[in-house]
Design a protein around this motif. Sequence first.
Motif, PDB file in Angstrom:
ATOM      1  N   TYR A 190       0.839  -1.207   0.000  1.00 29.15           N
ATOM      2  CA  TYR A 190       0.000   0.000   0.000  1.00 29.15           C
ATOM      3  C   TYR A 190       0.864   1.243   0.000  1.00 29.15           C
ATOM      4  CZ  TYR A 190       1.160   0.156   4.959  1.00 29.15           C
ATOM      5  OH  TYR A 190       1.843   0.194   6.141  1.00 29.15           O
ATOM      6  N   ILE A 191       0.306   2.311  -0.542  1.00 29.48           N
ATOM      7  CA  ILE A 191       0.862   3.658  -0.368  1.00 29.48           C
ATOM      8  C   ILE A 191      -0.327   4.562  -0.076  1.00 29.48           C
ATOM      9  CG2 ILE A 191       2.066   5.586  -1.459  1.00 29.48           C
ATOM     10  CD1 ILE A 191       3.402   3.535  -3.312  1.00 29.48           C
ATOM     11  N   GLY A 192      -0.298   5.196   1.085  1.00 36.10           N
ATOM     12  CA  GLY A 192      -1.336   6.168   1.430  1.00 36.10           C
ATOM     13  C   GLY A 192      -0.705   7.552   1.486  1.00 36.10           C
ATOM     14  N   ILE A 193      -1.422   8.539   0.976  1.00 37.18           N
ATOM     15  CA  ILE A 193      -0.936   9.923   1.084  1.00 37.18           C
ATOM     16  C   ILE A 193      -2.047  10.739   1.731  1.00 37.18           C
ATOM     17  CG2 ILE A 193       0.087  11.882  -0.141  1.00 37.18           C
ATOM     18  CD1 ILE A 193       0.567   9.970  -2.525  1.00 37.18           C
ATOM     19  N   GLU A 194      -1.679  11.522   2.725  1.00 37.76           N
ATOM     20  CA  GLU A 194      -2.664  12.307   3.468  1.00 37.76           C
ATOM     21  C   GLU A 194      -2.043  13.652   3.850  1.00 37.76           C
ATOM     22  OE1 GLU A 194      -5.930  12.375   4.408  1.00 37.76           O
ATOM     23  OE2 GLU A 194      -5.406  14.177   5.521  1.00 37.76           O
ATOM     24  N   LEU A 195      -2.849  14.701   3.614  1.00 38.12           N
ATOM     25  CA  LEU A 195      -2.400  16.073   3.834  1.00 38.12           C
ATOM     26  C   LEU A 195      -2.258  16.423   5.315  1.00 38.12           C
ATOM     27  CD1 LEU A 195      -1.947  18.610   2.079  1.00 38.12           C
ATOM     28  CD2 LEU A 195      -4.385  19.082   2.251  1.00 38.12           C
ATOM     29  N   GLU A 196      -3.198  15.943   6.120  1.00 36.76           N
ATOM     30  CA  GLU A 196      -3.268  16.403   7.519  1.00 36.76           C
ATOM     31  C   GLU A 196      -2.440  15.494   8.439  1.00 36.76           C
ATOM     32  OE1 GLU A 196      -5.803  18.912   9.000  1.00 36.76           O
ATOM     33  OE2 GLU A 196      -7.601  18.305   7.889  1.00 36.76           O
ATOM     34  N   GLN A 197      -1.488  16.134   9.107  1.00 38.89           N
ATOM     35  CA  GLN A 197      -0.586  15.446  10.031  1.00 38.89           C
ATOM     36  C   GLN A 197      -1.353  14.568  11.033  1.00 38.89           C
ATOM     37  OE1 GLN A 197       3.014  16.243  10.082  1.00 38.89           O
ATOM     38  NE2 GLN A 197       2.918  14.304  11.198  1.00 38.89           N
ATOM     39  N   HIS A 198      -2.433  15.115  11.570  1.00 40.42           N
ATOM     40  CA  HIS A 198      -3.217  14.419  12.584  1.00 40.42           C
ATOM     41  C   HIS A 198      -3.722  13.060  12.059  1.00 40.42           C
ATOM     42  CE1 HIS A 198      -6.111  13.815  15.779  1.00 40.42           C
ATOM     43  NE2 HIS A 198      -7.109  13.799  14.908  1.00 40.42           N
ATOM     44  N   TYR A 199      -4.253  13.065  10.819  1.00 42.21           N
ATOM     45  CA  TYR A 199      -4.790  11.810  10.270  1.00 42.21           C
ATOM     46  C   TYR A 199      -3.663  10.880   9.821  1.00 42.21           C
ATOM     47  CZ  TYR A 199      -9.141  14.270  10.732  1.00 42.21           C
ATOM     48  OH  TYR A 199     -10.190  14.960  11.261  1.00 42.21           O
ATOM     49  N   CYS A 200      -2.530  11.454   9.381  1.00 44.34           N
ATOM     50  CA  CYS A 200      -1.365  10.606   9.061  1.00 44.34           C
ATOM     51  C   CYS A 200      -0.981   9.800  10.300  1.00 44.34           C
ATOM     52  CB  CYS A 200      -0.157  11.452   8.679  1.00 44.34           C
ATOM     53  SG  CYS A 200      -0.344  12.298   7.134  1.00 44.34           S
ATOM     54  N   ALA A 201      -0.931  10.474  11.442  1.00 43.94           N
ATOM     55  CA  ALA A 201      -0.509   9.807  12.685  1.00 43.94           C
ATOM     56  C   ALA A 201      -1.507   8.711  13.047  1.00 43.94           C
ATOM     57  CB  ALA A 201      -0.387  10.835  13.807  1.00 43.94           C
ATOM     58  N   ILE A 202      -2.801   9.000  12.877  1.00 36.93           N
ATOM     59  CA  ILE A 202      -3.823   7.980  13.196  1.00 36.93           C
ATOM     60  C   ILE A 202      -3.673   6.787  12.249  1.00 36.93           C
ATOM     61  CG2 ILE A 202      -6.320   7.515  13.080  1.00 36.93           C
ATOM     62  CD1 ILE A 202      -6.749  10.300  14.290  1.00 36.93           C
ATOM     63  N   ALA A 203      -3.499   7.072  10.954  1.00 37.30           N
ATOM     64  CA  ALA A 203      -3.361   5.980   9.975  1.00 37.30           C
ATOM     65  C   ALA A 203      -2.129   5.127  10.318  1.00 37.30           C
ATOM     66  CB  ALA A 203      -3.244   6.555   8.563  1.00 37.30           C
ATOM     67  N   GLN A 204      -1.032   5.791  10.646  1.00 39.03           N
ATOM     68  CA  GLN A 204       0.189   5.043  10.977  1.00 39.03           C
ATOM     69  C   GLN A 204      -0.024   4.176  12.210  1.00 39.03           C
ATOM     70  OE1 GLN A 204       2.590   8.524  10.915  1.00 39.03           O
ATOM     71  NE2 GLN A 204       3.181   8.255   8.768  1.00 39.03           N
ATOM     72  N   MET A 205      -0.717   4.725  13.213  1.00 34.18           N
ATOM     73  CA  MET A 205      -0.985   3.950  14.435  1.00 34.18           C
ATOM     74  C   MET A 205      -1.859   2.733  14.122  1.00 34.18           C
ATOM     75  SD  MET A 205      -1.432   6.594  17.610  1.00 34.18           S
ATOM     76  CE  MET A 205      -3.092   6.853  17.185  1.00 34.18           C
ATOM     77  N   ARG A 206      -2.884   2.941  13.296  1.00 31.23           N
ATOM     78  CA  ARG A 206      -3.782   1.827  12.967  1.00 31.23           C
ATOM     79  C   ARG A 206      -3.002   0.741  12.210  1.00 31.23           C
ATOM     80  NH1 ARG A 206      -8.715   3.629   9.714  1.00 31.23           N
ATOM     81  NH2 ARG A 206      -9.814   1.857  10.591  1.00 31.23           N
ATOM     82  N   LEU A 207      -2.095   1.167  11.326  1.00 29.76           N
ATOM     83  CA  LEU A 207      -1.308   0.181  10.563  1.00 29.76           C
ATOM     84  C   LEU A 207      -0.332  -0.560  11.469  1.00 29.76           C
ATOM     85  CD1 LEU A 207      -1.091   2.297   7.379  1.00 29.76           C
ATOM     86  CD2 LEU A 207      -1.659  -0.136   7.361  1.00 29.76           C
ATOM     87  N   GLU A 208       0.212   0.140  12.455  1.00 27.19           N
ATOM     88  CA  GLU A 208       1.096  -0.557  13.415  1.00 27.19           C
ATOM     89  C   GLU A 208       0.297  -1.605  14.183  1.00 27.19           C
ATOM     90  OE1 GLU A 208       2.974   2.523  15.756  1.00 27.19           O
ATOM     91  OE2 GLU A 208       3.905   3.341  13.931  1.00 27.19           O
ATOM     92  N   ASP A 209      -0.936  -1.265  14.546  1.00 28.57           N
ATOM     93  CA  ASP A 209      -1.805  -2.246  15.224  1.00 28.57           C
ATOM     94  C   ASP A 209      -2.007  -3.477  14.345  1.00 28.57           C
ATOM     95  OD1 ASP A 209      -2.056  -0.652  17.415  1.00 28.57           O
ATOM     96  OD2 ASP A 209      -4.091   0.060  16.949  1.00 28.57           O
ATOM     97  N   VAL A 210      -2.221  -3.236  13.051  1.00 28.39           N
ATOM     98  CA  VAL A 210      -2.424  -4.357  12.126  1.00 28.39           C
ATOM     99  C   VAL A 210      -1.168  -5.228  12.091  1.00 28.39           C
ATOM    100  CG1 VAL A 210      -2.707  -4.959   9.680  1.00 28.39           C
ATOM    101  CG2 VAL A 210      -4.156  -3.201  10.707  1.00 28.39           C
ATOM    102  N   GLU A 211      -0.008  -4.578  12.003  1.00 32.26           N
ATOM    103  CA  GLU A 211       1.260  -5.336  11.956  1.00 32.26           C
ATOM    104  C   GLU A 211       1.442  -6.182  13.207  1.00 32.26           C
ATOM    105  OE1 GLU A 211       4.665  -2.787  11.183  1.00 32.26           O
ATOM    106  OE2 GLU A 211       3.628  -2.135   9.362  1.00 32.26           O
ATOM    107  N   ARG A 212       0.993  -5.637  14.360  1.00 28.38           N
ATOM    108  CA  ARG A 212       1.138  -6.383  15.625  1.00 28.38           C
ATOM    109  C   ARG A 212       0.019  -7.408  15.799  1.00 28.38           C
ATOM    110  NH1 ARG A 212       2.249  -1.291  18.105  1.00 28.38           N
ATOM    111  NH2 ARG A 212       0.132  -1.283  18.880  1.00 28.38           N
ATOM    112  N   GLY A 213      -0.911  -7.434  14.846  1.00 25.19           N
ATOM    113  CA  GLY A 213      -2.029  -8.378  14.939  1.00 25.19           C
ATOM    114  C   GLY A 213      -3.108  -7.927  15.896  1.00 25.19           C
ATOM    115  N   CYS A 214      -3.046  -6.645  16.349  1.00 26.90           N
ATOM    116  CA  CYS A 214      -4.080  -6.118  17.258  1.00 26.90           C
ATOM    117  C   CYS A 214      -5.160  -5.489  16.389  1.00 26.90           C
ATOM    118  CB  CYS A 214      -3.533  -5.036  18.172  1.00 26.90           C
ATOM    119  SG  CYS A 214      -2.019  -5.479  18.986  1.00 26.90           S
ATOM    120  N   LEU A 215      -6.106  -6.285  15.953  1.00 25.51           N
ATOM    121  CA  LEU A 215      -7.050  -5.772  14.960  1.00 25.51           C
ATOM    122  C   LEU A 215      -8.199  -4.975  15.560  1.00 25.51           C
ATOM    123  CD1 LEU A 215      -7.080  -8.666  12.387  1.00 25.51           C
ATOM    124  CD2 LEU A 215      -5.745  -6.582  12.418  1.00 25.51           C
TER     125      LEU A 215
END
Length: 220
Positions: A190-215
């Motif tokens: 995947y490649i996601g692009i997002e203008l707003e820093q706040h939502y970038c941080a949320i997206a990154q956190m959600r993806l880290e959860d996915v990587e850790r298997g915390c769905l």
Amino acid sequence: MTMNQIICGESAFTLSTFEAASIDLCITDPPYLVNYKDRDGRSLANDDNPQAVLSVFDEIYRVLKPNSYCISFYGWNAIAEFSAKWREVGFKTVGHIVWTKNYSSRAGHTRYCHESAFVLAKGWPEKPLHPLSDVQRWSYTGNRAHPTEKAVGVIAPLVRAFSLPGDTVLDPFAGSGSTAIAAALNNRNYIGIELEQHYCAIAQMRLEDVERGCLGDIAA
Ligand SMILES: C[S@@+](CC[C@H](N)C(=O)[O-])C[C@H]1O[C@@H](n2cnc3c(N)ncnc32)[C@H](O)[C@@H]1O
């Protein structure tokens, strides 16, 4: 090109640095150009700026491989503008998907009980092995991560129908990262692009959860 990342930046500019014909599939949910405000007063960047949203489609078309798909959500209010832009850049309309809601998100002249997306083609992509029904059931996220958060379970069938494992899926209006998560959970890059820093941080956190298997309540 930075794979499996949420890039925090403006999409037309960011994509202009990508190689042409490098992306297998785009699934995206641009601002609907309606000056949206939710009940809590949250708004969307560029929802009042057609040029800043529509110009991204020039780049989407350029970075997509020949014979590929772009699936774009849209709102009926600005369909003339979106349609004209898609045609101008070279996309053909090859399908239309409607998601039915069992609630209404707003009421005006009608009650708003559906979402919709166009299936756009660059060239002549091979048809999916298992074509999706063009009427799908909507699921509501509660919009906790983003004011217009799409459920991963809504996006995942699109990922599976229109791409193959190992493909690269782009979302240049990534918000809280639902498309990126749907891609990751289905063994796509995947490649996601997002203008707003706040939502970038949320997206990154959600993806880290996915990587850790915390769905959590992410369902795909
Ligand atoms: C409709 S929302 C996407 C919500 C997403 N589908 C989700 O599930 O969270 C559109 C997003 O595009 C972002 N945006 C608007 N214009 C942009 C641009 N030119 N480049 C990058 N992001 C942009 C907004 O900040 C907003 O988060």
